[in-house]
Design a protein around this motif. Structure first.
Motif, PDB file in Angstrom:
ATOM      1  N   VAL A 167      35.788  35.707  43.173  1.00 45.71           N
ATOM      2  CA  VAL A 167      36.250  35.914  41.797  1.00 45.71           C
ATOM      3  C   VAL A 167      35.118  36.432  40.911  1.00 45.71           C
ATOM      4  O   VAL A 167      35.299  37.382  40.138  1.00 45.71           O
ATOM      5  CB  VAL A 167      36.843  34.610  41.226  1.00 45.71           C
ATOM      6  CG1 VAL A 167      37.189  34.773  39.749  1.00 45.71           C
ATOM      7  CG2 VAL A 167      38.095  34.202  42.016  1.00 45.71           C
ATOM      8  N   ASP A 168      33.944  35.817  41.018  1.00 47.30           N
ATOM      9  CA  ASP A 168      32.813  36.227  40.174  1.00 47.30           C
ATOM     10  C   ASP A 168      32.439  37.683  40.402  1.00 47.30           C
ATOM     11  O   ASP A 168      32.181  38.435  39.449  1.00 47.30           O
ATOM     12  CB  ASP A 168      31.595  35.343  40.440  1.00 47.30           C
ATOM     13  CG  ASP A 168      31.767  33.931  39.892  1.00 47.30           C
ATOM     14  OD1 ASP A 168      32.704  33.726  39.096  1.00 47.30           O
ATOM     15  OD2 ASP A 168      30.979  33.041  40.265  1.00 47.30           O
ATOM     16  N   TRP A 169      32.403  38.106  41.675  1.00 44.58           N
ATOM     17  CA  TRP A 169      32.008  39.490  41.948  1.00 44.58           C
ATOM     18  C   TRP A 169      33.126  40.466  41.624  1.00 44.58           C
ATOM     19  O   TRP A 169      32.861  41.627  41.297  1.00 44.58           O
ATOM     20  CB  TRP A 169      31.518  39.631  43.384  1.00 44.58           C
ATOM     21  CG  TRP A 169      30.140  39.066  43.543  1.00 44.58           C
ATOM     22  CD1 TRP A 169      29.756  38.002  44.308  1.00 44.58           C
ATOM     23  CD2 TRP A 169      28.955  39.505  42.871  1.00 44.58           C
ATOM     24  NE1 TRP A 169      28.416  37.761  44.159  1.00 44.58           N
ATOM     25  CE2 TRP A 169      27.894  38.674  43.285  1.00 44.58           C
ATOM     26  CE3 TRP A 169      28.681  40.530  41.958  1.00 44.58           C
ATOM     27  CZ2 TRP A 169      26.586  38.829  42.822  1.00 44.58           C
ATOM     28  CZ3 TRP A 169      27.387  40.688  41.498  1.00 44.58           C
ATOM     29  CH2 TRP A 169      26.357  39.850  41.925  1.00 44.58           C
ATOM     30  N   LYS A 178      34.356  52.100  41.521  1.00 43.67           N
ATOM     31  CA  LYS A 178      35.457  53.033  41.295  1.00 43.67           C
ATOM     32  C   LYS A 178      36.781  52.284  41.302  1.00 43.67           C
ATOM     33  O   LYS A 178      37.686  52.571  40.502  1.00 43.67           O
ATOM     34  CB  LYS A 178      35.435  54.117  42.372  1.00 43.67           C
ATOM     35  CG  LYS A 178      36.517  55.179  42.196  1.00 43.67           C
ATOM     36  CD  LYS A 178      36.387  56.259  43.265  1.00 43.67           C
ATOM     37  CE  LYS A 178      37.444  57.336  43.085  1.00 43.67           C
ATOM     38  NZ  LYS A 178      37.313  58.406  44.116  1.00 43.67           N
ATOM     39  N   SER A 179      36.897  51.331  42.232  1.00 44.33           N
ATOM     40  CA  SER A 179      38.086  50.479  42.293  1.00 44.33           C
ATOM     41  C   SER A 179      37.699  49.153  42.930  1.00 44.33           C
ATOM     42  O   SER A 179      36.768  49.081  43.725  1.00 44.33           O
ATOM     43  CB  SER A 179      39.207  51.139  43.100  1.00 44.33           C
ATOM     44  OG  SER A 179      38.828  51.282  44.472  1.00 44.33           O
ATOM     45  N   VAL A 180      38.418  48.095  42.541  1.00 43.86           N
ATOM     46  CA  VAL A 180      38.208  46.765  43.111  1.00 43.86           C
ATOM     47  C   VAL A 180      39.568  46.184  43.473  1.00 43.86           C
ATOM     48  O   VAL A 180      40.462  46.102  42.622  1.00 43.86           O
ATOM     49  CB  VAL A 180      37.486  45.820  42.134  1.00 43.86           C
ATOM     50  CG1 VAL A 180      37.424  44.405  42.707  1.00 43.86           C
ATOM     51  CG2 VAL A 180      36.091  46.323  41.818  1.00 43.86           C
ATOM     52  N   GLN A 181      39.727  45.803  44.741  1.00 48.48           N
ATOM     53  CA  GLN A 181      40.939  45.136  45.199  1.00 48.48           C
ATOM     54  C   GLN A 181      40.536  43.798  45.806  1.00 48.48           C
ATOM     55  O   GLN A 181      39.606  43.726  46.615  1.00 48.48           O
ATOM     56  CB  GLN A 181      41.669  46.003  46.235  1.00 48.48           C
ATOM     57  CG  GLN A 181      42.216  47.304  45.636  1.00 48.48           C
ATOM     58  CD  GLN A 181      42.786  48.226  46.707  1.00 48.48           C
ATOM     59  OE1 GLN A 181      42.041  48.760  47.519  1.00 48.48           O
ATOM     60  NE2 GLN A 181      44.096  48.422  46.687  1.00 48.48           N
ATOM     61  N   VAL A 182      41.244  42.748  45.415  1.00 57.82           N
ATOM     62  CA  VAL A 182      40.918  41.404  45.870  1.00 57.82           C
ATOM     63  C   VAL A 182      42.027  40.916  46.796  1.00 57.82           C
ATOM     64  O   VAL A 182      43.182  40.790  46.372  1.00 57.82           O
ATOM     65  CB  VAL A 182      40.750  40.429  44.687  1.00 57.82           C
ATOM     66  CG1 VAL A 182      40.365  39.043  45.200  1.00 57.82           C
ATOM     67  CG2 VAL A 182      39.695  40.956  43.716  1.00 57.82           C
ATOM     68  N   LEU A 202      42.352  41.243  34.136  1.00 63.20           N
ATOM     69  CA  LEU A 202      41.916  42.566  34.607  1.00 63.20           C
ATOM     70  C   LEU A 202      42.974  43.194  35.499  1.00 63.20           C
ATOM     71  O   LEU A 202      43.196  44.411  35.465  1.00 63.20           O
ATOM     72  CB  LEU A 202      40.587  42.444  35.371  1.00 63.20           C
ATOM     73  CG  LEU A 202      39.333  42.137  34.543  1.00 63.20           C
ATOM     74  CD1 LEU A 202      38.126  41.985  35.457  1.00 63.20           C
ATOM     75  CD2 LEU A 202      39.074  43.243  33.518  1.00 63.20           C
ATOM     76  N   ASP A 203      43.638  42.363  36.299  1.00 64.74           N
ATOM     77  CA  ASP A 203      44.710  42.865  37.156  1.00 64.74           C
ATOM     78  C   ASP A 203      45.870  43.386  36.307  1.00 64.74           C
ATOM     79  O   ASP A 203      46.405  44.475  36.554  1.00 64.74           O
ATOM     80  CB  ASP A 203      45.181  41.741  38.086  1.00 64.74           C
ATOM     81  CG  ASP A 203      46.360  42.156  38.963  1.00 64.74           C
ATOM     82  OD1 ASP A 203      46.245  43.183  39.666  1.00 64.74           O
ATOM     83  OD2 ASP A 203      47.400  41.459  38.927  1.00 64.74           O
ATOM     84  N   LEU A 210      44.995  42.711  42.461  1.00 62.51           N
ATOM     85  CA  LEU A 210      45.072  41.527  43.301  1.00 62.51           C
ATOM     86  C   LEU A 210      46.053  41.803  44.435  1.00 62.51           C
ATOM     87  O   LEU A 210      47.235  42.082  44.187  1.00 62.51           O
ATOM     88  CB  LEU A 210      45.527  40.314  42.490  1.00 62.51           C
ATOM     89  CG  LEU A 210      44.594  39.872  41.354  1.00 62.51           C
ATOM     90  CD1 LEU A 210      45.147  38.624  40.668  1.00 62.51           C
ATOM     91  CD2 LEU A 210      43.192  39.616  41.872  1.00 62.51           C
ATOM     92  N   VAL A 211      45.577  41.752  45.656  1.00 64.74           N
ATOM     93  CA  VAL A 211      46.398  42.012  46.839  1.00 64.74           C
ATOM     94  C   VAL A 211      46.717  40.662  47.471  1.00 64.74           C
ATOM     95  O   VAL A 211      46.023  40.163  48.359  1.00 64.74           O
ATOM     96  CB  VAL A 211      45.665  42.941  47.824  1.00 64.74           C
ATOM     97  CG1 VAL A 211      46.556  43.294  49.003  1.00 64.74           C
ATOM     98  CG2 VAL A 211      45.187  44.211  47.115  1.00 64.74           C
ATOM     99  N   VAL A 212      47.791  40.026  46.988  1.00 64.10           N
ATOM    100  CA  VAL A 212      48.176  38.689  47.429  1.00 64.10           C
ATOM    101  C   VAL A 212      49.694  38.640  47.623  1.00 64.10           C
ATOM    102  O   VAL A 212      50.424  39.346  46.917  1.00 64.10           O
ATOM    103  CB  VAL A 212      47.749  37.615  46.405  1.00 64.10           C
ATOM    104  CG1 VAL A 212      46.238  37.518  46.332  1.00 64.10           C
ATOM    105  CG2 VAL A 212      48.310  37.907  45.016  1.00 64.10           C
TER     106      VAL A 212
END
Length: 338
Positions: A167-169, A178-182, A202-203, A210-212
């Motif tokens: 979560v922090d990163w 460029k993009s962040v997917q968790v 942010l999502d 968020l990929v959940v």
């Protein structure tokens, strides 16, 4: 046969407590060799949170892990410590004269008058996800820690995990990547509630995704560079996430390693010490920081600093029996000029 190096004290572990032990030994005119399994000094501060702020270091309302290690290295530098990095102590044997002979997995041999163990949680490494071909990407496009977030500027980053690190990163890299997917196996995260709320915002704002609920399934790429992370939901459906970087944050595997075989008294994988001297069950071997236990022990860096000071003085008494040591403040002693 490798030559045996000689020193006053061997410090096992180059984390913050170990580095401060070097300084304290230096102030008592004892020379130190420092051994650490990592390829850099700093222990967990450098490996896990070099850019995260620490708030409970005296006189520093806020300081990052990396900055703290830089300051401790600078503080110890006048005493010329000898660092043996990427090495693990495999043998610790007491000699007839009361000194200790240590040997590392790389064949380095050192004779020391005393030993201070500052090994933190012991040997530690990442819990790797069971993905085929993972090793070929490690160090180039798969990383288990973030040392400098600038390294990820304009990169397509996939973060896997549901704890504080993930979560922090995600929050930090959202500004530079460029993009962040968790990717996480369930919607609920095991991190600080406020941080989770910020990540979900942010999502919603479209700044990260968020990929959940999904789990890692595989990697695609060429050579040592990934091009996509394959994820799978619980119905067996897969999805390719275009990516340059995968950051799997599944925690650390921790163990004492060879320390457990040295005959020192243990309690629940921690070394028992005398809290007035930091001496272990073996005379001449001292221990400080997170690896030790005693009544009301606090696992704080600032407590480790105090333990290092006490261990250094006790180590001096052991290494130089009969030599009277007068307590002096650093303001009157000063430090040697480099």
């Amino acid at each position: 046969m490798s030559e045996i190096q000689k020193t006053d004290v061997v410090v096992i572990g180059a984390g913050p407590t170990g580095l401060f032990a070097v300084f304290e030994c230096g102030m008592l005119k004892m020379q130190c060799h420092v051994i650490d399994a990592l390829d850099m000094i700093g222990g967990q501060c450098t490996a896990l949170y070099p850019e995260k702020p620490i708030y409970d270091i005296p006189a520093h309302p806020s300081i990052t892990g990396g900055e703290l290690i830089n300051k401790l290295e600078e503080q110890a530098a006048p005493f010329d410590p000898v660092y043996h990095l990427s090495q693990q102590v495999t043998k610790l044997e007491k000699q007839d004269d009361g000194s200790f002979e240590l040997e590392t997995n790389k064949g380095t041999k050192i004779n020391a008058k005393a030993v201070i163990i500052a090994a933190g949680v012991g040997a530690f490494g990442p819990n790797r996800p069971p993905l085929e071909g993972l090793l070929q990407y490690e160090g180039t496009s798969v990383f288990y820690m973030v040392r400098k977030r600038e390294d990820f500027r304009d990169k397509r980053v996939v973060i896997a995990g549901g704890g504080d690190s993930a979560v922090d990163w995600a929050l930090s890299l959202a500004d530079v990547a460029k993009s962040v997917q968790v990717v996480h196996r369930r919607p609920k995260f095991r991190a600080a509630p406020e941080s989770v709320s910020q990540m979900k915002q942010l999502d919603e704002d479209g700044k990260i995704e968020l990929v959940v609920p999904y789990q890692l399934e595989g990697l695609k790429g060429e050579g040592d560079q990934i091009s996509a992370v394959v994820v799978k939901d619980f119905d067996g459906n897969t999805r390719d996430l275009e990516a340059d970087i995968l950051l799997p944050f599944y925690g650390l595997s921790q163990n004492l390693g060879p320390i457990a075989d040295w005959g020192l008294e243990l309690e629940k994988k921690h070394l028992n010490v005398d809290p007035t001297t930091m001496q272990t069950s073996e005379e001449g071997v001292f221990a400080v920081g997170d690896i030790i236990t005693y009544q009301n022990k606090l696992k704080l860096i600032l407590c480790g600093f105090s333990e290092a000071a006490m261990a250094a003085r006790a180590a001096h008494a052991y290494a130089h029996p009969g030599e009277e040591l007068h307590f002096e403040y650093s303001t009157s002693m000063g430090v040697p000029s480099e």
